[in-house]
Scaffold this motif. Structure first.
Motif, PDB file in Angstrom:
ATOM      1  N   THR A   1      57.682  44.588  51.535  1.00  0.00           N
ATOM      2  CA  THR A   1      56.318  45.018  51.263  1.00  0.00           C
ATOM      3  C   THR A   1      55.754  44.262  50.066  1.00  0.00           C
ATOM      4  O   THR A   1      56.460  44.025  49.090  1.00  0.00           O
ATOM      5  N   SER A   2      54.465  43.929  50.149  1.00  0.00           N
ATOM      6  CA  SER A   2      53.830  43.255  49.012  1.00  0.00           C
ATOM      7  C   SER A   2      52.386  43.706  48.869  1.00  0.00           C
ATOM      8  O   SER A   2      51.772  44.191  49.811  1.00  0.00           O
ATOM      9  N   ILE A   3      51.903  43.548  47.659  1.00  0.00           N
ATOM     10  CA  ILE A   3      50.480  43.704  47.365  1.00  0.00           C
ATOM     11  C   ILE A   3      50.028  42.354  46.846  1.00  0.00           C
ATOM     12  O   ILE A   3      50.720  41.720  46.041  1.00  0.00           O
ATOM     13  N   TYR A   4      48.885  41.908  47.313  1.00  0.00           N
ATOM     14  CA  TYR A   4      48.339  40.612  46.920  1.00  0.00           C
ATOM     15  C   TYR A   4      47.022  40.827  46.177  1.00  0.00           C
ATOM     16  O   TYR A   4      46.180  41.610  46.616  1.00  0.00           O
ATOM     17  N   LYS A   5      46.872  40.125  45.074  1.00  0.00           N
ATOM     18  CA  LYS A   5      45.605  40.112  44.332  1.00  0.00           C
ATOM     19  C   LYS A   5      45.313  38.675  43.925  1.00  0.00           C
ATOM     20  O   LYS A   5      46.213  37.944  43.536  1.00  0.00           O
ATOM     21  N   ALA A   6      44.060  38.303  44.017  1.00  0.00           N
ATOM     22  CA  ALA A   6      43.621  37.002  43.535  1.00  0.00           C
ATOM     23  C   ALA A   6      42.979  37.202  42.171  1.00  0.00           C
ATOM     24  O   ALA A   6      42.397  38.249  41.889  1.00  0.00           O
ATOM     25  N   CYS A   7      43.111  36.207  41.319  1.00  0.00           N
ATOM     26  CA  CYS A   7      42.438  36.273  40.018  1.00  0.00           C
ATOM     27  C   CYS A   7      41.950  34.878  39.648  1.00  0.00           C
ATOM     28  O   CYS A   7      42.516  33.877  40.067  1.00  0.00           O
ATOM     29  N   ASP A   8      40.869  34.843  38.893  1.00  0.00           N
ATOM     30  CA  ASP A   8      40.331  33.553  38.469  1.00  0.00           C
ATOM     31  C   ASP A   8      40.133  33.472  36.951  1.00  0.00           C
ATOM     32  O   ASP A   8      39.668  32.456  36.444  1.00  0.00           O
ATOM     33  N   THR A   9      40.485  34.535  36.253  1.00  0.00           N
ATOM     34  CA  THR A   9      40.376  34.561  34.786  1.00  0.00           C
ATOM     35  C   THR A   9      41.569  35.308  34.211  1.00  0.00           C
ATOM     36  O   THR A   9      42.255  36.047  34.918  1.00  0.00           O
ATOM     37  N   ILE A  10      41.786  35.146  32.916  1.00  0.00           N
ATOM     38  CA  ILE A  10      42.857  35.884  32.252  1.00  0.00           C
ATOM     39  C   ILE A  10      42.547  37.378  32.268  1.00  0.00           C
ATOM     40  O   ILE A  10      43.439  38.212  32.399  1.00  0.00           O
ATOM     41  N   GLU A  11      41.269  37.718  32.199  1.00  0.00           N
ATOM     42  CA  GLU A  11      40.873  39.133  32.265  1.00  0.00           C
ATOM     43  C   GLU A  11      41.205  39.714  33.645  1.00  0.00           C
ATOM     44  O   GLU A  11      41.643  40.857  33.755  1.00  0.00           O
ATOM     45  N   GLY A  12      40.995  38.918  34.687  1.00  0.00           N
ATOM     46  CA  GLY A  12      41.340  39.346  36.038  1.00  0.00           C
ATOM     47  C   GLY A  12      42.841  39.543  36.200  1.00  0.00           C
ATOM     48  O   GLY A  12      43.287  40.495  36.850  1.00  0.00           O
ATOM     49  N   LEU A  13      43.623  38.648  35.602  1.00  0.00           N
ATOM     50  CA  LEU A  13      45.075  38.785  35.618  1.00  0.00           C
ATOM     51  C   LEU A  13      45.495  40.073  34.929  1.00  0.00           C
ATOM     52  O   LEU A  13      46.273  40.866  35.466  1.00  0.00           O
ATOM     53  N   GLU A  14      44.949  40.291  33.739  1.00  0.00           N
ATOM     54  CA  GLU A  14      45.286  41.482  32.973  1.00  0.00           C
ATOM     55  C   GLU A  14      44.848  42.757  33.699  1.00  0.00           C
ATOM     56  O   GLU A  14      45.602  43.725  33.796  1.00  0.00           O
ATOM     57  N   GLU A  15      43.638  42.741  34.242  1.00  0.00           N
ATOM     58  CA  GLU A  15      43.127  43.910  34.962  1.00  0.00           C
ATOM     59  C   GLU A  15      43.979  44.228  36.193  1.00  0.00           C
ATOM     60  O   GLU A  15      44.307  45.390  36.453  1.00  0.00           O
ATOM     61  N   SER A  16      44.365  43.198  36.938  1.00  0.00           N
ATOM     62  CA  SER A  16      45.184  43.413  38.128  1.00  0.00           C
ATOM     63  C   SER A  16      46.534  44.023  37.779  1.00  0.00           C
ATOM     64  O   SER A  16      46.991  44.968  38.429  1.00  0.00           O
ATOM     65  N   LEU A  17      47.177  43.497  36.745  1.00  0.00           N
ATOM     66  CA  LEU A  17      48.474  44.048  36.362  1.00  0.00           C
ATOM     67  C   LEU A  17      48.339  45.447  35.764  1.00  0.00           C
ATOM     68  O   LEU A  17      49.166  46.315  36.020  1.00  0.00           O
ATOM     69  N   ASN A  18      47.284  45.670  35.006  1.00  0.00           N
ATOM     70  CA  ASN A  18      47.080  47.007  34.443  1.00  0.00           C
ATOM     71  C   ASN A  18      46.794  48.031  35.541  1.00  0.00           C
ATOM     72  O   ASN A  18      47.261  49.167  35.467  1.00  0.00           O
ATOM     73  N   THR A  19      46.041  47.634  36.556  1.00  0.00           N
ATOM     74  CA  THR A  19      45.790  48.535  37.684  1.00  0.00           C
ATOM     75  C   THR A  19      47.105  48.896  38.350  1.00  0.00           C
ATOM     76  O   THR A  19      47.364  50.057  38.656  1.00  0.00           O
ATOM     77  N   LEU A  20      47.951  47.894  38.554  1.00  0.00           N
ATOM     78  CA  LEU A  20      49.250  48.153  39.156  1.00  0.00           C
ATOM     79  C   LEU A  20      50.079  49.082  38.271  1.00  0.00           C
ATOM     80  O   LEU A  20      50.679  50.038  38.747  1.00  0.00           O
ATOM     81  N   LEU A  21      50.073  48.819  36.980  1.00  0.00           N
ATOM     82  CA  LEU A  21      50.880  49.612  36.043  1.00  0.00           C
ATOM     83  C   LEU A  21      50.431  51.060  35.952  1.00  0.00           C
ATOM     84  O   LEU A  21      51.259  51.970  35.941  1.00  0.00           O
ATOM     85  N   TYR A  22      49.137  51.264  35.855  1.00  0.00           N
ATOM     86  CA  TYR A  22      48.630  52.588  35.516  1.00  0.00           C
ATOM     87  C   TYR A  22      48.060  53.384  36.677  1.00  0.00           C
ATOM     88  O   TYR A  22      47.913  54.590  36.580  1.00  0.00           O
ATOM     89  N   GLU A  23      47.725  52.717  37.772  1.00  0.00           N
ATOM     90  CA  GLU A  23      47.096  53.439  38.873  1.00  0.00           C
ATOM     91  C   GLU A  23      47.940  53.481  40.134  1.00  0.00           C
ATOM     92  O   GLU A  23      47.704  54.313  40.994  1.00  0.00           O
ATOM     93  N   ASP A  24      48.912  52.598  40.254  1.00  0.00           N
ATOM     94  CA  ASP A  24      49.758  52.586  41.442  1.00  0.00           C
ATOM     95  C   ASP A  24      51.016  53.390  41.153  1.00  0.00           C
ATOM     96  O   ASP A  24      51.840  52.998  40.346  1.00  0.00           O
ATOM     97  N   HIS A  25      51.154  54.522  41.824  1.00  0.00           N
ATOM     98  CA  HIS A  25      52.287  55.403  41.561  1.00  0.00           C
ATOM     99  C   HIS A  25      53.599  54.835  42.083  1.00  0.00           C
ATOM    100  O   HIS A  25      54.663  55.380  41.807  1.00  0.00           O
TER     101      HIS A  25
END
Length: 186
Positions: free
Chosen positions: A38-62
């Motif tokens: 199983t995988s989740i895929y996210k695209a990012c084009d900025t460092i803020e997008g990278l940080e936001e994607s990982l933070n979403t995974l950390l804090y919102e994905d149970h």
């Protein structure tokens, strides 16, 4: 077979607003179909997008604790990644995710060469809490690492010791490991 290996993939793209199915997405779909990983895929084009994607995974994905591998498909070289023509050192990335990668394996595709000194690797591991960082020392623009990445990810289904996994990867795919210069820092 029930899968217990989960992958969170972040791919650098020129513009996240342009929706295209990249080769990485196609390969993750094949990985799910062929190996039930199983995988989740996210695209990012900025460092803020990278940080936001990982933070979403950390804090919102149970299910975050289930994601053993953070798969980064980003250009760069040596000790940095490149997002939208800006370079960020792995030290900067480590500080963004201080203590947030406990037990995770960060794996870089060969879109960038991974070349860390012993001190740089240890700093990254200590700051992030990651279990290991892996990637490739060689970049070939006409040869992606996806076949070896898939083999590497698949070995996590069989065992948990990252050193034994890399040894098995070398046994099964020695020529490709040598060609791409597979590396593990732990």
């Amino acid at each position: 077979m029930d899968s217990d290996t989960f992958i969170f993939c972040l791919e650098a793209v020129p513009d996240v607003e342009t929706h295209t199915t990249t080769e990485v997405v196609k390969n993750l779909e094949r990985l799910a179909f062929e190996q039930s990983i199983t995988s989740i895929y996210k695209a990012c084009d900025t460092i803020e997008g990278l940080e936001e994607s990982l933070n979403t995974l950390l804090y919102e994905d149970h299910n975050f604790k289930n994601y053993e591998i953070i798969y980064l498909v980003m250009p760069g070289e040596g000790n940095n990644i490149c997002l939208n023509d800006y370079y960020y050192s792995l030290e900067e990335i480590a500080e963004l995710f201080e203590g947030k990668m406990k037990g995770k394996i960060l794996h870089f595709a060969n879109a960038k060469a991974l070349d860390l000194s012993e001190e740089e690797a240890q700093y990254f591991l200590d700051i992030t809490g990651a279990r290991a960082v892996s990637g490739y020392g060689a970049v070939f623009h006409n040869l992606t690492s996806i076949a070896l990445d898939k083999a590497f990810f698949g070995l996590f289904e069989e065992q948990d010791n990252v050193v034994e996994i890399v040894e098995e990867l070398y046994k099964k795919h020695y020529a490709l490991c040598k060609l791409l210069d597979f590396r593990l820092y732990y």
